[in-house]
Design an enzyme around this catalytic site. Structure first.
Site, PDB file in Angstrom:
ATOM      1  N   GLU A  72       0.888  -1.173   0.000  1.00 16.02           N
ATOM      2  CA  GLU A  72       0.000   0.000   0.000  1.00 16.02           C
ATOM      3  C   GLU A  72       0.913   1.205   0.000  1.00 16.02           C
ATOM      4  OE1 GLU A  72      -3.025   1.084   0.033  1.00 16.02           O
ATOM      5  OE2 GLU A  72      -3.744  -0.924  -0.363  1.00 16.02           O
ATOM      6  N   CYS A 118      -2.782   8.603   4.016  1.00 13.51           N
ATOM      7  CA  CYS A 118      -2.521   8.196   2.625  1.00 13.51           C
ATOM      8  C   CYS A 118      -3.654   8.682   1.732  1.00 13.51           C
ATOM      9  CB  CYS A 118      -2.412   6.682   2.464  1.00 13.51           C
ATOM     10  SG  CYS A 118      -2.137   5.774   3.951  1.00 13.51           S
TER      11      CYS A 118
END
Ligand code: ADP
Length: 486
Positions: A257, A291
């Site tokens: 990720e 994020c």
């Protein structure tokens, strides 16, 4: 009420192997809130210690892989209970060590608990042995087993939720785990691992190795490693991918990720008040250190002035301060390096573009913290933003009504595909944007704050990650190896 980190029982992080503490180099963990409070001590692992942890985990795998899925699920649920029990302590550590506000800390503890409960339930669903029909008279039993030792490398921005989610997923699939918390947040990680051990994860099946990127690289490079879960920057994800590819032996799966240049498209049919609320939340919550956070707002010119004015007005109302104080909206950024990088970016924007808003940072006793206030920067062109700026800096560009296709293409050209927002009252616009861009999470007429609970599948594509989505129905299976007995 506010929280007090000095009351937290665990303020020490050290590498452990098989339940035994290993050697490490002691370093004080200093709070980003004031730059002087020592939250605890981390004993950082030497590279040899990293090797010892992988070898101990390899032994732990033999025993853990024999624990049946039902029992693994029950232990995950006990971890959730332990986190519930220690919610206040975890929030206090998140605030003191990670600068996480109470709202963020609470959400993060709840997300970690959701991961444990959801992956517990998923363990029962995914890892139950299935009988499949074969040629006449033959039975195929389709089952999963752990791969071996999984290395889990996590970032500082969700030092509990991401750290926990990776580890419990890998354990649920029957792997042993060596976990490396980020160098900025080892204490939260150590506390979490202690709770996991107390909940029933055998000492050898879960090792924690505090240390920096070199220790992470050493773990990834070990020949006994059978899988890697990584969350962090796109650059480091690429390094890990190349390191794994260069190893002899079996092909090792990487679940990564990584970053994003998250954008939001606003057309003239959008509601400016709602846009402003959602933008401020998406760009500045958690000091922009998510994020999923909004980096680039693309607003149609007819509504641009109104929207930008409202955003700057709302940003002015945000309170920066002690994250453990309930009145605070935004805490510090994680460390001096992050602050300096943001300051250099804004300094460049001041000469090349138009800075529309600069917030104020706290003075007085907190002045020594690593503060960086919200900024709004108007760009001449979306192409002027080429990298992820990880902090509370929102970039805005205007577009002409006929240019929607070009705007979509521009977002696609970044190569990132994590989150994307659309504010429009036209259904066809939502569909067009989602169809044309391979973005992991598209949010329509809302903020782009990612996984608000552990069970909202989250994750990106392209430069933003490999998938599968954390909190999604395909996540656990990727940590396991299938086997068919016919
Ligand atoms: P950030 O910019 O958020 O610090 P990084 O990607 O550098 O992001 O860090 C995320 C995690 O990856 C941290 O735990 C860090 O120590 C680790 N890390 C950094 N470099 C490497 C590497 N070469 N190999 C393995 N892990 C690494």
């Amino acid at each position: 009420k506010g929280v007090d980190a000095t009351a937290v029982p665990v303020a020490d992080a050290r590498p452990v192997a098989g339940g035994k503490a290993l050697q490490g180099t002691a370093r004080p963990v200093v709070s980003p809130v004031d730059g002087k409070t020592v939250v605890g001590t981390v004993h950082e692992a030497a590279p040899d210690t990293a090797d010892a942890a992988v070898e101990a985990a390899a032994k732990g795998f033999a025993a853990w892989s024999r624990v049946v899925p039902e029992e693994r699920a029950r232990i995950l649920e006990r971890i959730a209970d332990a986190y519930e029990d220690k919610q206040d302590d975890l929030m206090a550590l998140l605030a003191a060590e990670g600068g996480r506000t109470l709202v963020d800390g609470l959400a993060e503890v709840r997300e970690a608990i959701d991961f444990c409960r959801y992956y517990g339930a998923e363990t029962r669903r995914v890892f139950v042995e299935k009988v499949m029909p074969g040629p006449t008279g033959e039975e195929n039993r389709y089952r999963h087993r752990g791969r071996g030792v999984f290395v889990c490398i996590s970032p500082w921005n969700f030092p509990l939720a991401i750290f926990t989610g990776q580890i419990v997923a890998a354990l649920a699939a029957g792997n042993a785990v060596v976990a490396k918390p980020a160098e900025q947040t080892p204490l939260v990680g150590a506390f979490a691992v202690r709770l996991m051990h107390e909940a029933g994860i055998p000492g050898e099946a879960l090792q924690i190795v505090p240390g920096d990127g070199a220790v992470g690289a050493r773990l990834v490079g070990h020949r006994r490693v059978a899988g890697v879960a990584f969350t962090g920057s796109t650059e480091t994800g690429g390094k890990i991918n190349r390191a794994l590819a260069a190893k002899d032996g079996p092909i090792v799966p990487l679940i990564a990720e990584t970053g994003g240049i998250n954008s939001m498209i606003v057309d003239a049919t959008a509601l400016p008040e709602q846009v402003a609320d959602d933008v401020v939340m998406s760009a500045f919550r958690s000091a922009g250190q998510r994020c999923s956070a909004l980096r680039l707002l693309l607003v149609q010119e007819d509504v641009a002035d109104k929207v930008i004015d409202m955003i700057c007005g709302a940003a002015r109302e945000l309170t920066l301060g002690d994250p453990a104080d309930p009145a605070t909206d935004i805490g510090p950024v994680i460390d001096a390096e992050a602050r300096d990088r943001l300051a250099a970016h804004v300094a460049r924007m001041e000469t090349e573009q138009t800075v529309r808003f600069s917030g104020a940072t706290p003075d007085g006793p907190l002045a020594g913290g690593t503060w960086f206030a919200p900024h709004v920067v108007e760009l001449e062109s979306a192409a002027d933003l080429t990298e992820e700026i990880f902090g509370p800096v929102l970039h805005v560009v205007r577009w002409k009504a006929r240019d929607l296709d070009a705007v979509i293409d521009r977002i696609g050209a970044t190569g990132y595909g994590l989150t994307l927002g659309v504010h429009s009252r036209i259904d066809a616009v939502h569909r067009k944007v989602a169809d044309r861009l391979p973005v992991g999470n598209v949010y329509v007429n809302r903020n782009i704050i990612g996984a608000v609970v552990g069970t909202q599948p989250f994750g990106g594509s392209g430069l933003s990650g490999t998938g599968p989505k954390a909190g999604g129905p395909d996540y656990l299976a990727r940590f396991a190896q299938e086997q068919v007995v016919s």
